[in-house]
Design a protein around this motif. Structure first.
Motif, PDB file in Angstrom:
ATOM      1  N   ALA A 178       9.678  23.690  15.287  1.00 22.73           N
ATOM      2  CA  ALA A 178       9.814  23.359  16.704  1.00 22.73           C
ATOM      3  C   ALA A 178       9.290  21.959  16.999  1.00 22.73           C
ATOM      4  O   ALA A 178       9.930  21.188  17.745  1.00 22.73           O
ATOM      5  CB  ALA A 178       9.071  24.398  17.544  1.00 22.73           C
ATOM      6  N   ARG A 179       8.147  21.592  16.434  1.00 20.57           N
ATOM      7  CA  ARG A 179       7.594  20.251  16.685  1.00 20.57           C
ATOM      8  C   ARG A 179       8.467  19.160  16.071  1.00 20.57           C
ATOM      9  O   ARG A 179       8.672  18.099  16.682  1.00 20.57           O
ATOM     10  CB  ARG A 179       6.171  20.174  16.143  1.00 20.57           C
ATOM     11  CG  ARG A 179       5.172  21.066  16.867  1.00 20.57           C
ATOM     12  CD  ARG A 179       3.743  20.666  16.535  1.00 20.57           C
ATOM     13  NE  ARG A 179       3.465  20.790  15.119  1.00 20.57           N
ATOM     14  CZ  ARG A 179       2.939  21.864  14.553  1.00 20.57           C
ATOM     15  NH1 ARG A 179       2.635  22.919  15.298  1.00 20.57           N
ATOM     16  NH2 ARG A 179       2.688  21.900  13.249  1.00 20.57           N
TER      17      ARG A 179
ATOM     18  N   LYS B 238      11.703  18.725  18.076  1.00 18.27           N
ATOM     19  CA  LYS B 238      11.407  18.080  19.356  1.00 18.27           C
ATOM     20  C   LYS B 238      11.252  16.569  19.181  1.00 18.27           C
ATOM     21  O   LYS B 238      11.760  15.774  19.996  1.00 18.27           O
ATOM     22  CB  LYS B 238      10.129  18.674  19.949  1.00 18.27           C
ATOM     23  CG  LYS B 238       9.727  18.063  21.277  1.00 18.27           C
ATOM     24  CD  LYS B 238       8.447  18.696  21.810  1.00 18.27           C
ATOM     25  CE  LYS B 238       8.034  18.047  23.131  1.00 18.27           C
ATOM     26  NZ  LYS B 238       6.772  18.647  23.649  1.00 18.27           N
TER      27      LYS B 238
ATOM     28  N   ASP C 198       7.579  26.220   8.811  1.00 17.11           N
ATOM     29  CA  ASP C 198       7.442  27.480   9.536  1.00 17.11           C
ATOM     30  C   ASP C 198       7.947  27.298  10.966  1.00 17.11           C
ATOM     31  O   ASP C 198       8.494  26.252  11.335  1.00 17.11           O
ATOM     32  CB  ASP C 198       5.998  27.965   9.505  1.00 17.11           C
ATOM     33  CG  ASP C 198       5.034  26.938  10.083  1.00 17.11           C
ATOM     34  OD1 ASP C 198       5.515  25.946  10.660  1.00 17.11           O
ATOM     35  OD2 ASP C 198       3.813  27.110   9.941  1.00 17.11           O
ATOM     36  N   ASN C 199       7.779  28.316  11.799  1.00 18.73           N
ATOM     37  CA  ASN C 199       8.348  28.276  13.152  1.00 18.73           C
ATOM     38  C   ASN C 199       7.733  27.162  14.002  1.00 18.73           C
ATOM     39  O   ASN C 199       8.445  26.413  14.683  1.00 18.73           O
ATOM     40  CB  ASN C 199       8.139  29.639  13.825  1.00 18.73           C
ATOM     41  CG  ASN C 199       8.903  30.742  13.141  1.00 18.73           C
ATOM     42  OD1 ASN C 199       9.997  30.515  12.641  1.00 18.73           O
ATOM     43  ND2 ASN C 199       8.330  31.934  13.095  1.00 18.73           N
ATOM     44  N   ALA C 200       6.395  27.044  13.954  1.00 20.82           N
ATOM     45  CA  ALA C 200       5.739  26.025  14.775  1.00 20.82           C
ATOM     46  C   ALA C 200       6.087  24.612  14.311  1.00 20.82           C
ATOM     47  O   ALA C 200       6.391  23.718  15.120  1.00 20.82           O
ATOM     48  CB  ALA C 200       4.223  26.241  14.758  1.00 20.82           C
ATOM     49  N   GLU C 201       6.058  24.367  13.015  1.00 21.08           N
ATOM     50  CA  GLU C 201       6.387  23.038  12.490  1.00 21.08           C
ATOM     51  C   GLU C 201       7.848  22.689  12.758  1.00 21.08           C
ATOM     52  O   GLU C 201       8.178  21.530  13.045  1.00 21.08           O
ATOM     53  CB  GLU C 201       6.082  22.995  10.996  1.00 21.08           C
ATOM     54  CG  GLU C 201       4.604  23.091  10.664  1.00 21.08           C
ATOM     55  CD  GLU C 201       4.359  23.209   9.177  1.00 21.08           C
ATOM     56  OE1 GLU C 201       3.213  22.998   8.747  1.00 21.08           O
ATOM     57  OE2 GLU C 201       5.319  23.532   8.436  1.00 21.08           O
TER      58      GLU C 201
END
Length: 489
Positions: free
Chosen positions: A33-34, A37, A28-31
């Motif tokens: 991004a992490r 990074k 998903d979006n949060a995973e």
């Protein structure tokens, strides 16, 4: 020079365009991004899928294991503790409302984990609103809203109904107060809508699919695959019927009475017919003394029955097939057998003319069918099963690999033991003596003499590590002398 330039050019091209392999997906979006990074901090180049979630990440094939280590070390994909047993500590200064909210949130997480066990659900978010009891006024109804992050597929009617049932049983709320959506905003379950309509359509769709597949399989087995196409469609009536009927039953006999009566008869001679009977004259005896007809008898039977009524209430809730529609398309090579195929399909689907069933048969030339020079279809060559491997050869290979592994293991073991023995007998002995180290074998053989000063130093070092206060007291006593302690006592 040409070879060097070619190697340099190929190396520069490969470094600028590395070979990318699939690393991880369904983020998903949060995973996403992490994870990106963590890869960027480690200097690992990557590519990602375009569009909206779920995302997929591709990394260099030579740095795939380094990428796994970077993501795992950074904890980018760690879910954390969820559910009732979170392992955390609660503050003593929290209010009762805050503690209740945390307890509700932990229970919601339990339901989210249960929904995530479905293979087509990636994650779930549940929010429930419990009613607050009011002394005055109307108490609001409990409601539950659920958002499911699906894995790129829309659930079937049965799956949607099962999700609604799970949520209803988990929170004990009516179905009309449950709303389930997917991550795109499409409705999965809405208790206020007519779910029965969805069930009826699913039943009708399943019937059409089952009938079509069974008839198509029958035709493919007989006439070959790809030469016939059939479609079966049935229209059903889902109207619930109730019938109420009343009937009169003749019961048992309550009472019975029988009454018998006799009427005498006679012969009269002369006079107008019926004159003597009219004036009450006695009947005359017949000539010769012969007797006349016997008197008439009459039996009156009177019976009384117990009469009762019976009421029947019948409810019919089973669907009724109103009529069938069958479409049959044949290849041109089966044109002469069209009538036989039509009759065969009618028998297979249970065709009934009096019910209003319809069937249409068409003949055309199918595209994609391999044909010979005369236009007749050519049957596909049967697929030959591969020959099974030789059992003896397979056994020899397996046992040979095992035997080779055992021999290599013993060879490495013997070589390691020889190297350790040579090192201990030559260089190891002199270095151990020079550095003050010793081994158990040297002590047993008596080749090394124990130095008391080295042994005492070792004891002092161990004592310093284990009990430094005791060493301090011993050194103080040694420095002050025994006379000082004797005088102090």
């Amino acid at each position: 020079m040409l070879l060097a330039v070619s190697v340099a050019g190929i190396s520069a091209y490969r470094s600028a365009n590395p070979h990318m392999e699939f690393f991880i997906g369904d983020l998903d979006n949060a995973e996403f991004a992490r994870a990106t990074k963590a890869l960027g901090q480690e200097g690992i180049r990557f590519n990602s899928s375009t569009g909206t979630a779920p995302y997929s990440i591709f990394v260099e094939s030579s740095k795939k294991y380094q990428a796994h280590s970077a993501v795992a070390t950074s904890g980018a994909l760690d879910m954390g503790t969820m559910g009732i047993d979170t392992g955390g500590s609660s503050s003593a200064w929290e209010s009762s409302v805050e503690r209740l909210q945390k307890a509700d949130a932990r229970y919601w997480q339990e339901v989210e984990q249960q929904l995530s066990k479905l293979h087509w659900v990636r994650s779930a978010k549940v929010i429930a609103r419990a009613p607050t009891t009011r002394i005055l006024g109307r108490t609001p109804k409990p409601t539950v809203s659920v958002i499911l992050n699906t894995r790129g597929m829309h659930p079937t009617a049965e799956q949607s109904q099962n999700v609604g049932s799970m949520v209803r049983m988990a929170f004990n709320v009516p179905e009309e107060n449950i709303s389930v959506l997917d991550h795109l905003g499409a409705t999965i379950f809405n208790g206020k809508s007519n779910n029965q309509l969805t069930g009826n359509l699913a039943f009708q769709r399943a019937f059409n699919q089952d009938q079509t597949e069974s008839v198509q399989s029958l035709l493919d087995d007989i006439y070959g695959p790809g030469l016939t196409k059939v479609r079966v469609s049935g229209e059903w009536s889902f109207v619930q019927k109730e019938t109420v009927g009343e009937s009169v039953n003749k019961g048992a006999v309550i009472s019975e009475r029988t009454q018998k009566s006799k009427t005498p008869t006679g012969n009269h001679v002369g006079g107008p017919a019926g004159l003597d009977q009219s004036f009450g004259a006695a009947p005359t005896q017949p000539i010769g003394g012969s007797t006349g007809p016997s008197p008439a008898t009459k039996d009156d039977i009177e019976k009384k029955f117990a009469v009762g009524t019976q009421t029947t209430h019948q409810v019919e809730n089973s669907p009724v097939l109103e009529h069938l529609s069958v479409s049959l398309t044949l290849d041109a090579s089966l044109q002469e057998q069209a009538d036989a195929l039509t009759d065969q399909v009618k028998s297979a689907v249970g065709f009934r003319t009096e019910r209003g069933d319809l069937m249409s048969t068409h003949t055309t030339t199918f595209v994609g069918v391999e044909r010979d020079a005369e236009g007749a279809p050519v049957a596909a060559a049967p697929i030959e099963a591969p020959e099974p491997p030789n059992a003896m050869m397979t056994t020899l290979i397996e046992r040979g690999v095992e035997l080779l592994a055992v021999l290599l293991f013993f060879g490495l073991l013997i070589r390691t033991m020889k190297q350790s023995k040579n090192a201990g007998s030559s260089d190891g002995g002199s270095q151990s003596r020079a550095g003050g180290a010793m081994t158990l074998s040297d002590l047993e053989d008596g080749e090394i003499e124990i130095d008391p000063s080295i042994l005492a130093r070792k004891h002092i070092e161990n004592l310093l590590e284990s009990d430094p206060e005791r060493v301090s007291s011993l050194l103080t006593r040694w420095a002050m002398g025994d006379q000082f302690y004797a005088e102090s006592k």
